[in-house]
Design a protein around this motif. Sequence first.
Motif, PDB file in Angstrom:
ATOM      1  N   GLY A  27      -5.641   4.555  -8.086  1.00 54.70           N
ATOM      2  CA  GLY A  27      -4.361   3.523  -8.211  1.00 54.70           C
ATOM      3  C   GLY A  27      -3.464   3.916  -9.244  1.00 54.70           C
ATOM      4  O   GLY A  27      -2.072   3.369  -9.411  1.00 54.70           O
ATOM      5  N   ASP A  65      16.249  10.573  -4.461  1.00 51.70           N
ATOM      6  CA  ASP A  65      15.138  10.084  -3.311  1.00 51.70           C
ATOM      7  C   ASP A  65      13.955  11.069  -3.488  1.00 51.70           C
ATOM      8  O   ASP A  65      12.823  10.630  -3.432  1.00 51.70           O
ATOM      9  N   SER A  85      -6.016   9.730 -13.239  1.00 51.01           N
ATOM     10  CA  SER A  85      -4.840   8.832 -13.987  1.00 51.01           C
ATOM     11  C   SER A  85      -4.713   9.314 -15.239  1.00 51.01           C
ATOM     12  O   SER A  85      -5.651   9.886 -16.019  1.00 51.01           O
ATOM     13  N   GLU A 113      11.714   9.833  -6.260  1.00 49.75           N
ATOM     14  CA  GLU A 113      10.991   8.595  -5.885  1.00 49.75           C
ATOM     15  C   GLU A 113       9.604   9.038  -4.990  1.00 49.75           C
ATOM     16  O   GLU A 113       8.470   8.703  -5.241  1.00 49.75           O
ATOM     17  N   LYS A 114       9.671   9.916  -4.161  1.00 48.93           N
ATOM     18  CA  LYS A 114       8.713  10.697  -3.419  1.00 48.93           C
ATOM     19  C   LYS A 114       7.783  11.358  -4.337  1.00 48.93           C
ATOM     20  O   LYS A 114       6.436  11.166  -4.104  1.00 48.93           O
ATOM     21  N   TYR A 115       8.055  12.090  -5.205  1.00 46.44           N
ATOM     22  CA  TYR A 115       7.622  12.800  -6.131  1.00 46.44           C
ATOM     23  C   TYR A 115       6.631  11.774  -7.074  1.00 46.44           C
ATOM     24  O   TYR A 115       5.323  11.994  -7.141  1.00 46.44           O
ATOM     25  N   ILE A 116       7.171  10.603  -7.497  1.00 44.52           N
ATOM     26  CA  ILE A 116       6.324   9.881  -8.321  1.00 44.52           C
ATOM     27  C   ILE A 116       5.461   9.198  -7.284  1.00 44.52           C
ATOM     28  O   ILE A 116       4.050   9.096  -7.598  1.00 44.52           O
ATOM     29  N   LYS A 117       5.602   8.918  -6.091  1.00 43.70           N
ATOM     30  CA  LYS A 117       4.682   8.179  -5.069  1.00 43.70           C
ATOM     31  C   LYS A 117       3.651   9.018  -4.845  1.00 43.70           C
ATOM     32  O   LYS A 117       2.446   8.676  -4.555  1.00 43.70           O
ATOM     33  N   ASN A 118       3.901  10.452  -4.728  1.00 39.25           N
ATOM     34  CA  ASN A 118       2.839  11.482  -4.521  1.00 39.25           C
ATOM     35  C   ASN A 118       1.876  11.789  -5.466  1.00 39.25           C
ATOM     36  O   ASN A 118       0.893  12.390  -5.608  1.00 39.25           O
ATOM     37  N   GLN A 119       2.022  10.982  -6.741  1.00 40.82           N
ATOM     38  CA  GLN A 119       1.318  11.358  -8.104  1.00 40.82           C
ATOM     39  C   GLN A 119       0.173  10.230  -7.927  1.00 40.82           C
ATOM     40  O   GLN A 119      -0.586  10.170  -9.107  1.00 40.82           O
ATOM     41  N   VAL A 120       0.318   9.124  -7.153  1.00 43.35           N
ATOM     42  CA  VAL A 120      -0.654   8.145  -7.359  1.00 43.35           C
ATOM     43  C   VAL A 120      -1.992   8.566  -6.804  1.00 43.35           C
ATOM     44  O   VAL A 120      -2.095   9.341  -5.831  1.00 43.35           O
ATOM     45  N   ILE A 170      -1.398   6.794 -12.167  1.00 41.72           N
ATOM     46  CA  ILE A 170      -0.330   8.033 -11.963  1.00 41.72           C
ATOM     47  C   ILE A 170      -1.106   8.984 -12.528  1.00 41.72           C
ATOM     48  O   ILE A 170      -1.192   8.805 -13.875  1.00 41.72           O
TER      49      ILE A 170
END
Length: 124
Positions: free
Chosen positions: A111, A97, A118, A100-107, A113
């Motif tokens: 758009g 969990d 990018s 998932e948050k870590y990856i979403k915070n890298q956007v 990553i």
Amino acid sequence: MTHALPKSTRYDPPTVANTYCALCILLMLEEDYSERLDKEEMMKYLKKCQTGDGGFKSIVDINEQPFGDGDLRQTYMACCIRSMLKYEGGENDIAIDLIEKYIKNQVVFDGGIGIGESHAGYGF
């Protein structure tokens, strides 16, 4: 022996990248390592490499704290290690969990990553 290390010294600790590459090589060689590797010990070490924000550092330091490079590459390799070991959870599991948050915070703004900008290499 002026350069001898104490027996308790971990001079050459495992790394996320080396573990990932070793498992990839075993898979390429079609080696059945399912019974020969200690999944729990490997996952225990990997869990120690995970940071509070969900990402991963490349090694743990002498105080058993995450240390070294820390970006999406380490996180990608950690997830791959878990998958290659066919680890299905347990007390040594990594925090999915938080990953998932870590990856979403890298956007970033466009758009993509990355950390600040990018980066194609992080979009595995």
